[in-house]
Write an enzyme that holds these catalytic residues in place. Structure first.
Site, PDB file in Angstrom:
ATOM      1  N   HIS A 106       0.852  -1.185   0.000  1.00 33.28           N
ATOM      2  CA  HIS A 106       0.000   0.000   0.000  1.00 33.28           C
ATOM      3  C   HIS A 106       0.889   1.236   0.000  1.00 33.28           C
ATOM      4  CE1 HIS A 106      -3.080  -2.843   0.758  1.00 33.28           C
ATOM      5  NE2 HIS A 106      -4.008  -1.914   0.843  1.00 33.28           N
ATOM      6  N   LYS A 117     -14.526   3.738   5.571  1.00 29.66           N
ATOM      7  CA  LYS A 117     -14.753   4.835   4.618  1.00 29.66           C
ATOM      8  C   LYS A 117     -16.216   4.878   4.191  1.00 29.66           C
ATOM      9  CE  LYS A 117     -13.271   6.282   0.056  1.00 29.66           C
ATOM     10  NZ  LYS A 117     -14.238   5.593  -0.780  1.00 29.66           N
TER      11      LYS A 117
END
Length: 883
Positions: free
Chosen positions: A138, A546
């Protein structure tokens, strides 16, 4: 704590002084004076001096374009040095006790003191330990590899300086080396010029193995063995290695078109090459060390007359020759040359293990156990942990890519459009094809590029040596057909074994449906036969937070795990929960011990599989000593969670969590999805748009090139809010929900939950951590400098909300101030704030200048752009996480 912290402060001060000397030598006294003035103003501003705060703002606003970069670099580099010192102090004798391997001893003593646990039960729990750490690429590791290496060297200097017996001339030499390293760092560009390719990312992962894990894992096992022997009178078996490493680097193609089947094939070869390289170094040492003559008849029979004079060396030299031949063949393959496989090519761990273990057994039998348990034992354990593949690779792809591929196949065959079928029809088709002996894929068929890529990836898995691919992860999994589809595509590629396929449930709805999906799958006879009593399920933390906010997401994650544990237990299936956590709170990050003990009872019975992401890999595994510490923490947490599981929450607590979840989700979505001003505010108040210029990872920031917040990946979403210090994704909705429940007269119940339920207390602890890093005046300053006045009310509303949230969390936790239970971390944040604050102010100024230039249609000033990138890296270092 005071002694620990004063030692840290002393080292930070010393490193800062050396950096100051470096800046003075490079740029002159006037720049150092400017940096010092800003530092003193920042310190005074932090202490509450309003006049100095205003002077700090004015000073930074008035910097010329030529001064921007040196000032930004000075504070950014200081924070990297402070982090290096902190990492050292977490493992030094003066460091934080909780990070020391002694944690295992404390856990074992605690377990032995339980009246209902005996040594045999504890021993059984140790033997069933299973920890798989999945290293991911990531794009949150913002620090360049070359600088990470220099930080490791600086750490070594700190270790030498800590030695009270060091002679004056040695101290002088170490200080000279320290000055050289800090000067090298200063004169190195901290921002990459190009994005790393997926192969670059994989090489970064291999560097972590070589520089830290290779030594750290055997050291951890020695420590574990020592503590078990001391506390239980039990020695670890030679072949017992409870920890394994897997990687997503080169295998994770979800939303990353740069990771292709060819890239995965290349990374698999590269990983094997690196393994041969590292084992060759081990064998060189063993050839030198194992000069003994005495051997068992079994070993002498193995080496024959030719090797009888030095049997151990003879075997090691033969193994070295095989490793060298394997390495040469892999090098040729990596260059694209097609060579026949040489005799004795190493493809399986047993080929490494057998000669090494034969030597070990012979040495033990001949009274040379002290030699057997030296370098040879370390190498044997590396074979079990890393083996021929070095790190196994996960393949990850989004569910819709498999659906589209099957749709293309069924349309070509003229049997309908798979994509438009109902779930029941899809399942019927898939089960029929999975049971069929004829191939599904038509001959001489030319698929589209996207479908070819999906099929080629399955072919790579089929060709790879068994054991080098760990699992196939399906992101955005929603239905049983998503799992069956992958099994069918793997079957078509010729995979003749039960490849673990893990659905990843990552939105609020998908987490809520996870148990239903798995129940349906486990009711399919063919599927039950295939998985042979084992199932892996991945829980997504980033995207669910999120989607719904942290409070609703964390409760959905808990409930999904709880339901899956009970369903699999009932069905007699061993469940491995794979946790897709990030480093930041908004992506599920939490201190390892607290996070594991806050999971539902039984969640670690099948072992722990968890992602380690971006900058967290460096913080947790950047040095061998830190690796020992991190693995020890995981070990103690798993043992404790399995032997002293947390209590089942009361029904009333579950009802309160349901209530908190609904209110927090409504509040979160009310702002993020439904407030028309939110996206314009987000885009202007944070450096979200500018983050795309940072060459961090190989993966694009968005799943789709267009679209709003919903198309943005979780990492840049968190990264942006971390930069402006509002930290919004990590708290929005949670405090509002808690306040509502308090107003309904349930504060005492919330306090009981905080006291007696690890899940809830960990949630509050994570909120306190976020609140400690958030900063109202800095978030306000970003608004004043960057946001249109029409949007100021929204910013004020959010900051007021944050202020109220802090009050309610402190009231429930009965704390007088934030992080009261973790003074070391609180002190660490305060120490870094003095250096992070100027970077935040400077970043807002740079964003203002950069955007103004763009509005005026002028070419960007490279000095401004470069300084802006440095402030982003610096704030990330100050916050100790990015996304």
């Amino acid at each position: 704590m005071n002694e620990q912290y004063s030692a840290l402060r002393s080292n930070v001060s010393m490193l800062g002084k050396v950096l100051g000397e470096t800046i003075k030598d490079a740029l002159g006294e006037h720049i150092l004076d400017r940096v010092e003035t800003i530092r003193k103003l920042s310190k005074s501003s932090r202490a509450g001096n309003e006049a100095n705060r205003q002077e700090l703002l004015t000073t930074l606003q008035n910097l010329s374009n030529d001064e921007l970069l040196p000032v930004a670099r000075a504070f950014s580099q200081f924070l990297n040095l402070a982090n290096t010192a902190e990492q050292y102090h977490s493992i030094s004798p003066k460091g934080e006790a909780a990070s020391n391997p002694e944690v295992i001893a404390r856990t074992l003593r605690k377990l032995k003191n339980q009246p209902d646990l005996n040594d045999a039960t504890i021993k059984k729990a140790v033997e069933s330990l299973s920890l798989e750490l999945v290293l991911t690429a990531h794009p949150t590791e913002i620090t360049r590899r070359t600088l990470i290496h220099k930080m490791g060297e600086i750490n070594n200097c700190l270790k030498q300086l800590d030695n009270t017996d060091i002679a004056d001339y040695e101290r002088h030499q170490v200080m000279r080396r320290l000055r050289q390293l800090i000067a090298q760092s200063w004169h190195t560009d901290e921002i990459r010029k190009q994005r790393p390719s997926p192969v670059d990312e994989a090489k970064w992962g291999f560097a972590v193995v070589e520089n830290s894990l290779w030594q750290g894992v055997p050291n951890y096992l020695r420590e574990l063995n020592e503590q078990l022997e001391e506390n239980l009178g039990y020695k670890l078996p030679v072949d017992f290695v409870p920890v394994r490493f897997t990687s997503w680097m080169g295998g994770d193609r979800d939303g990353n078109p740069n990771v292709t089947a060819d890239i995965t094939r290349h990374v698999l070869l590269l990983s094997r090459w690196k393994a041969t390289d590292l084992f060759l170094k081990d064998i060189h040492v063993l050839v030198s060390e194992l000069s003994m003559v005495d051997a068992t008849p079994e070993l002498l029979a193995l080496v024959g007359e030719e090797g009888a004079s030095e049997p151990y060396r003879y075997l090691m030299k033969k193994l070295r020759a095989r490793l060298m031949a394997t390495q040469s063949w892999l090098e040729a393959r990596l260059k694209g040359e097609k060579l026949p496989k040489p005799d004795g090519l190493l493809t399986q761990n047993e080929q490494l293990w057998e000669p090494l273990y034969a030597c070990y057994q012979s040495l033990q039998a001949c009274g040379m156990g002290i030699i057997a348990n030296g370098e040879l034992l370390d190498t044997l354990r590396r074979v079990k942990c890393f083996g021929v593949p070095l790190v196994r690779i996960d393949i990850r792809q989004e569910s819709t890519r498999h659906t589209e591929a099957l749709g293309e196949i069924t349309r070509y065959l003229g049997i309908g459009d798979y994509e438009s079928w109902s779930e029941a029809d899809k399942q019927a088709f898939l089960i029929r094809e999975l049971n069929s002996k004829r191939p599904l894929l038509p001959r001489n068929w030319e698929p589209s590029n996207d479908t070819r890529e999906v099929l080629e990836t399955c072919k790579v898995i089929a060709e790879a040596p068994k054991g080098s691919i760990a699992a196939y992860v399906i992101s955005m999994a929603k239905t049983p057909s998503d799992v069956l589809a992958v099994h069918l595509l793997l079957k078509e590629a010729g995979i003749g074994f039960a490849m673990p396929v893990a659905p990843l449930f990552e939105t609020l709805d998908d987490l809520n449906n996870a148990d239903d999906v798995m129940t349906q799958l486990l009711n399919i006879d063919w599927y039950r036969g295939l998985i042979q009593g084992k199932q892996m399920v991945m829980i997504g933390y980033s995207d669910s937070a999120k989607d719904a906010g942290v409070m609703a997401a964390s409760w959905a994650q808990y409930q999904a795990q709880d339901a899956l544990i009970k369903t699999c237990e009932k069905a007699g299936i061993e469940l491995t929960l794979f946790h897709g956590r990030g480093g930041s709170i908004g992506r599920g990050g939490a201190p390892a011990h607290a996070a594991l003990l806050s999971q539902p009872p039984g969640s670690l019975k099948g072992g722990l599989r968890v992602t380690e992401q971006g900058e967290m890999i460096r913080f947790k595994y950047g040095l061998p000593e830190v690796t020992v510490s991190s693995l020890s923490l995981y070990t103690s947490a798993i043992l404790e969670a399995n032997l002293l599981p947390p209590p089942e929450p009361k029904d009333s607590w579950r009802h309160i969590m349901d209530e908190l979840s609904v209110i927090s989700c409504e509040t979160y979505r009310g702002y993020v999805r439904e407030n028309k001003d939110f996206v314009p505010y987000f885009r202007s108040a944070t450096p979200e748009q500018e983050l795309g210029k940072l060459p961090l990872g190989s993966r694009p920031a968005k799943r789709r090139p267009t679209g709003g917040v919903e198309s943005l990946r979780a990492i840049p979403w968190i990264f942006a809010w971390t930069q402006n210090r509002l930290m919004l994704p990590a708290w929005l909705g949670a405090g509002t929900a808690l306040q509502k429940v308090v107003e309904d007269g349930k504060q005492s119940e919330l306090e009981a939950m905080c006291r007696d339920w690890p899940f809830f207390s960990t949630r509050l602890g994570m909120l306190e951590m976020v609140f400690s890093k958030a900063d109202l005046w800095l978030a306000d300053y970003y608004d004043q400098r960057l946001v249109a006045k029409t949007l100021w009310p929204l910013g004020k509303e959010l900051r007021d909300l944050l202020e109220e949230d802090i009050k309610v969390v402190l009231a429930i936790a009965n704390d007088s101030h934030l992080m009261a239970d973790l003074p070391w971390i609180a002190e660490s944040i305060q120490l870094r704030n003095v250096y992070t604050d100027p970077l935040n102010v400077l970043q807002a100024e740079l964003l203002y200048r950069s955007r103004l230039t763009e509005e005026q249609g002028k070419s960007p000033d490279p000095r401004v752009e470069q300084a802006l990138m440095v402030t982003i890296a610096g704030v990330a270092a100050g916050m100790r996480n990015t996304g």
